[in-house]
Design a protein around this motif. Structure first.
Motif, short mmCIF file in Angstrom:
data_model
loop_
_atom_site.label_atom_id
_atom_site.label_comp_id
_atom_site.label_asym_id
_atom_site.label_seq_id
_atom_site.Cartn_x
_atom_site.Cartn_y
_atom_site.Cartn_z
N THR A 26 0.32 -1.39 -4.67
CA THR A 26 -1.10 -1.00 -4.61
C THR A 26 -1.32 0.32 -5.34
O THR A 26 -2.45 0.65 -5.70
CB THR A 26 -1.57 -0.91 -3.13
OG1 THR A 26 -1.18 -2.09 -2.44
CG2 THR A 26 -3.08 -0.76 -3.03
N ALA A 72 0.89 4.00 1.88
CA ALA A 72 1.42 4.57 3.14
C ALA A 72 2.46 3.70 3.82
O ALA A 72 3.18 4.17 4.70
CB ALA A 72 0.26 4.86 4.10
N ALA A 125 0.82 -1.22 0.00
CA ALA A 125 0.00 0.00 0.00
C ALA A 125 0.85 1.26 0.00
O ALA A 125 2.01 1.25 0.45
CB ALA A 125 -0.90 0.00 1.22
N CYS A 185 -11.59 3.26 2.29
CA CYS A 185 -11.13 2.99 3.66
C CYS A 185 -12.12 2.05 4.35
O CYS A 185 -13.25 2.43 4.64
CB CYS A 185 -11.03 4.31 4.43
SG CYS A 185 -10.83 4.06 6.20
N MET A 217 -11.39 9.12 5.78
CA MET A 217 -10.44 8.10 6.21
C MET A 217 -10.65 7.91 7.72
O MET A 217 -10.75 8.90 8.46
CB MET A 217 -9.00 8.53 5.94
CG MET A 217 -8.66 8.58 4.45
SD MET A 217 -8.56 6.91 3.78
CE MET A 217 -8.31 7.27 2.05
N PHE A 219 -2.72 8.74 -1.99
CA PHE A 219 -3.87 8.07 -1.37
C PHE A 219 -3.60 7.85 0.12
O PHE A 219 -4.51 7.80 0.93
CB PHE A 219 -4.09 6.68 -2.01
CG PHE A 219 -5.16 6.63 -3.06
CD1 PHE A 219 -5.05 7.41 -4.19
CD2 PHE A 219 -6.24 5.76 -2.94
CE1 PHE A 219 -6.03 7.34 -5.18
CE2 PHE A 219 -7.22 5.68 -3.91
CZ PHE A 219 -7.12 6.46 -5.03
N GLY A 220 -2.33 7.67 0.44
CA GLY A 220 -1.98 7.35 1.82
C GLY A 220 -2.05 8.53 2.78
O GLY A 220 -1.85 8.36 3.98
N SER A 263 -12.05 -0.82 -2.87
CA SER A 263 -10.80 -0.18 -2.44
C SER A 263 -9.67 -0.67 -3.35
O SER A 263 -9.78 -1.73 -3.97
CB SER A 263 -10.49 -0.57 -1.01
OG SER A 263 -10.09 -1.92 -0.97
N PRO A 264 -8.58 0.08 -3.42
CA PRO A 264 -7.44 -0.39 -4.20
C PRO A 264 -6.97 -1.79 -3.78
O PRO A 264 -6.60 -2.60 -4.63
CB PRO A 264 -6.37 0.66 -3.92
CG PRO A 264 -7.16 1.92 -3.70
CD PRO A 264 -8.38 1.46 -2.93
N GLN A 265 -7.01 -2.08 -2.48
CA GLN A 265 -6.62 -3.44 -2.04
C GLN A 265 -7.45 -4.49 -2.76
O GLN A 265 -6.94 -5.47 -3.29
CB GLN A 265 -6.80 -3.62 -0.53
CG GLN A 265 -6.79 -5.10 -0.12
CD GLN A 265 -6.83 -5.39 1.37
OE1 GLN A 265 -5.81 -5.34 2.03
NE2 GLN A 265 -8.00 -5.70 1.89
FE1 HC1 Z 1 -4.77 3.10 2.35
FE2 HC1 Z 1 -5.94 2.66 0.18
S1 HC1 Z 1 -5.05 4.64 0.76
S2 HC1 Z 1 -7.00 2.64 2.19
O1 HC1 Z 1 -5.03 4.29 3.56
O2 HC1 Z 1 -7.44 3.45 -0.70
O3 HC1 Z 1 -4.58 0.73 4.11
O4 HC1 Z 1 -1.75 3.42 2.16
O5 HC1 Z 1 -3.70 0.92 0.59
O6 HC1 Z 1 -6.96 -0.14 -0.46
O7 HC1 Z 1 -4.22 2.79 -2.29
C1 HC1 Z 1 -4.60 1.67 3.49
C2 HC1 Z 1 -2.86 3.32 2.33
C3 HC1 Z 1 -4.41 1.78 0.91
C4 HC1 Z 1 -6.55 0.93 -0.31
C5 HC1 Z 1 -4.91 2.69 -1.41
#
Ligand code: HC1
Ligand code: SF4
Length: 570
Positions: A266, A230, A228, A300, A498, A418-419, A323-325
Motif C-alpha cells: 500500500t 502500519a 498497509a 482514514c 486519524m 502514513f501509518g 484513501s491509499p487502500q
Molecule cells: Fe492506514 Fe492509510 S495510513 S489509513 O492508517 O492512508 O488502515 O497503515 O493503509 O488506505 O497508506 C490504515 C495504515 C493505511 C490507507 C495508507
C-alpha cells in the motif's frame, strides 16, 4: 506522601494513589480485569479486591485511594477466596467455549481463570444469546460480554461517540448499542477501538479469511494483495515473533506462502495519494476563495465516517483523494490489469490493514470505479492476517525474506510514515516543498509535525507561503479540534485526522495487547523504516512516476479523477 504497608512491605506513595498503583511500586501484582488505566477505574469486576485491616468488606484496589497507616493484604485467604468466586461468577455468565473463540490464547478472562487455577465453575451457566447483524464489520457477541464497561468508556471518553450502553436490568443486564438502536443506525465509526480494548471475545471484527482462501483456490482468480504501512510494525506481535524477525520482507514472504499471486505494498498508493492530495491542496490554495477551509485528509475511513455523521456540513472540506487502500484497488483492476494483459474481472483484490473501518470503506457502493466489481474485494485486519497464517500452517520464522512484487511493491519512506499520526501531513509537506521550490527539502525538515499528543499544530512556510497545519488522532480529539475551528478559535489550512489514537499504528485492527498501548512503539518503527529507505519523497517513487507516464498522465488528470478521487457525498 502517604505511608502504608502492603503484604507487610512498607510503601510510600503520593496522596491520591490507588492501592493497585501503590502495590505495583513495590512489585506486588494484583490481577485486574475491567480496569483500564484512566479510562475505566470503576471496580466493577471485583477481581482486584484486597483486604484492608479494620474494614469489614473487601475493597476494589483499582479505585480505592491509599490512606495514612493503611494495612493492606492483597492475597489473604479472604481476598483470594472472593477473587476466585468473582471470576467463577463471571464465567457462569460467559460462554466459555474457548476453543472456538477468536480470542482464544489472547483473552484476559481466560488468562486470569488460568492464573487463579480455576478448573471448575460451580454455578449454572446462564448467558445472553448471540444476536447481531452479521454483515456489519464489527460484531458484538453478547454471550461473551462480561459487562466490564471498557467499550462503553472507550467509545465515550476517547472516541466521543457513545455507541454502547448498559441495557436491561437484573440478571439480564448487558451491554448493547445505546438508545435501543441497531448498530447500522448508530453513528459507529467502525474504528475498532472498542475491540482492541475488550478483554474477551465479546467484540471482534467480521472474519473474512475464508473469502480470501476461496479466491486463492479458484484457478480463474488472480489474487492481488496490498499490505498497509502500519501492518509491518505490528504483524509479528500476534505470532510471538520478535521485531528483528518480523521484517517487511518476511511479511511479504509469509503472505506469498498463503498462495496468493502477487504481494504488493500500500506504500505505492500512499505515494500516489500524496501526488494527488498534495496537488489538490496546492490547487485549492491557488483558488483560495472558492473553497471552505481547512482541507481535511480523507485517507482514514473511521474519520471520514465520523465527519459525515457528526459534521455533515464539512464533508466538502475533505480532500477528494481516495484513501491509499481504494487507490490501490482501482489501480489493480485498471492499470495493473493492463500491465498483466488480463480482464480486470479476473483480479481479486485483497487489502491487509491495521483497521476495521477499511472493511466498511471497501464495501461502499461508489468504490467500484475500475468497473470490475468492488475495487477492493476483501479487507483483512492485521489480526486476521496472523490468524490466516496460523490456519495455513505457515511459520514465518522459518521463511527466508522475500521482496514485494513489482511494480506496485515500490514505496518510499514518505509512504511508510502514513501509518503514524502526522505522517500523511509530513509526507505531503515534503512533496509540496518540491513542487513549489523545484528542489527537495531535507527529508526531516518537517519533523515538527511528529509526536504523540492528541492534537498538534504547526506553522510552516514553504516558498514564502504560510501553511497552518493541525493534526489530531482519536475521534474525541478530532471533535475538540473541529469545535475550536467552528467557534473561530483556530484557523488552519490543512488538517490531518486519524480516528485511532496514535494513527494506524494504534489501529483497531492491530494485534491486541491488553493493557499496553503500543502505538508509539510501532510508530517509532515506521519512522525508522522511513529513515532507512533510500527514497524518502513520494514524487521519487519510480513506480508512481511510471504509472503517471504510462497511464494517468499527470496528477489531477481526467483519468486520475475518475479512478483516484471520489465524491464523499455520493
Ligand atoms: Fe492506514 Fe492509510 S495510513 S489509513 O492508517 O492512508 O488502515 O497503515 O493503509 O488506505 O497508506 C490504515 C495504515 C493505511 C490507507 C495508507
Ligand atoms: Fe465506538 Fe469505534 Fe467501537 Fe464504533 S468501533 S462502537 S465508534 S469505539
Amino acid at each position: 506522601m502517604v505511608n502504608l504497608t502492603i503484604n507487610n512491605k512498607k510503601v510510600q506513595v503520593p496522596e491520591g494513589t490507588t492501592i493497585l498503583t501503590a502495590a505495583a511500586t513495590v512489585g506486588i501484582k494484583i490481577p485486574t480485569l475491567c480496569y483500564l488505566k484512566e479510562i475505566n477505574e470503576i471496580g466493577a469486576c471485583r477481581v482486584c479486591c484486597v483486604e484492608v485491616e479494620g474494614k469489614e468488606t473487601l475493597v476494589a484496589s483499582c479505585n480505592t485511594k491509599v490512606e495514612e497507616g493503611m494495612v493492606v493484604y492483597t492475597n489473604s485467604r479472604k481476598a483470594q477466596y472472593a477473587r476466585r468466586m468473582n471470576v467463577q461468577f463471571i464465567l457462569s455468565q460467559h460462554d466459555y467455549r474457548c476453543a472456538a473463540c477468536q480470542r482464544n490464547g489472547n483473552c484476559t478472562l481466560q488468562q486470569i481463570a488460568s492464573d487463579l487455577n480455576i478448573n471448575d465453575v460451580p454455578f449454572d451457566q446462564d448467558y445472553s444469546p448471540f444476536e447481531w447483524q452479521e454483515d456489519f464489520p464489527l460484531i458484538r457477541d453478547a454471550s461473551k460480554c462480561i459487562k466490564c464497561m471498557r467499550c462503553v468508556q472507550i467509545c465515550d471518553k476517547v472516541q466521543s461517540l457513545n455507541i454502547w450502553d448498559i441495557v436491561n436490568t437484573g440478571k439480564r443486564t448487558n451491554v448493547d448499542v445505546s438508545k435501543m438502536r441497531k448498530i447500522t443506525d448508530a453513528d459507529c465509526a467502525v474504528c475498532g477501538q472498542c475491540i482492541t480494548h475488550c478483554p474477551t471475545g465479546a467484540l471482534h471484527e467480521r472474519d473474512d479469511i475464508q473469502k480470501v482462501m476461496d479466491a486463492v483456490h479458484d484457478p480463474d482468480k488472480i489474487v492481488v494483495v496490498q499490505i498497509a504501512p502500519a501492518v509491518r510494525a505490528a504483524w509479528g506481535e500476534g505470532l510471538g515473533l520478535p521485531a528483528s524477525m518480523a521484517t517487511e520482507k518476511r511479511m511479504a514472504a509469509a503472505v506469498r506462502a498463503v498462495g496468493v499471486d502477487y504481494v504488493f505494498d500500500t506504500n505505492f498508493s500512499a505515494d500516489l495519494t500524496i501526488m494527488e492530495e498534495g496537488n489538490e491542496f496546492l490547487e485549492r490554495m491557488t483558488h483560495r476563495d472558492q473553497y471552505k477551509w481547512p482541507m481535511y485528509t480523507s485517507c482514514c475511513p473511521g474519520w471520514v465516517r465520523f465527519l459525515k455523521s457528526q459534521y455533515p456540513e464539512m464533508t466538502d472540506q475533505l480532500s477528494t483523494a481516495k484513501s491509499p487502500q481504494q487507490m490501490f484497488g482501482a489501480v489493480a483492476k485498471s492499470y495493473y490489469a493492463q500491465v498483466l494483459d488480463v480482464d480486470p474481472s479476473r483480479i481479486f483484490s485483497v487489502s491487509i490493514m491495521p483497521c476495521t473501518a477499511k472493511k466498511a470503506e471497501c464495501a461502499l457502493p461508489v468504490m467500484n470505479d475500475a468497473g470490475a466489481g468492488q475495487d477492493v474485494d476483501v479487507s483483512l485486519t492485521t489480526r486476521e492476517l496472523d490468524r490466516m497464517l496460523k490456519a495455513e500452517l505457515i511459520s514465518p520464522a522459518l521463511l527466508p525474506e522475500e521482496e514485494f512484487d513489482m511494480p506496485l511493491g515500490a514505496g518510499t519512506g514518505a509512504a511508510v510514515i502514513f501509518g503514524a499520526t502526522g505522517g500523511v501531513m509530513e509526507a505531503a509537506l515534503r512533496t509540496a516543498y518540491f513542487v513549489l521550490n523545484k528542489e527537495n527539502p531535507d527529508p526531516d525538515a518537517f519533523q515538527i509535525v511528529r509526536g504523540m499528543e492528541g492534537i498538534r499544530e504547526a506553522n510552516i512556510e514553504i516558498a514564502g507561503i504560510p501553511i497552518r497545519a493541525a493534526i489530531a488522532s482519536g475521534l474525541g480529539n478530532a471533535r475538540k479540534l473541529i469545535e475550536r475551528i467552528k467557534a473561530g478559535e483556530a484557523e488552519y489550512d490543512f488538517v490531518e485526522i486519524m480516528a485511532c489514537p496514535g494513527g494506524c499504528a494504534g489501529g483497531g485492527g492491530q494485534p491486541i495487547t491488553d493493557g499496553v498501548e503500543l502505538a508509539d512503539v510501532r510508530g517509532a518503527r515506521l519512522y525508522d523504516l522511513d529513515k532507512k529507505n533510500p527514497l524518502r519523497f513520494s514524487h521519487e517513487n519510480p513506480s508512481v512516476i511510471a504509472a503517471y507516464k504510462d497511464f494517468f498522465e499527470k496528477p489531477l488528470s481526467h483519468k486520475a479523477h475518475e479512478l483516484l478521487h471520489t465524491d464523499h457525498d455520493a
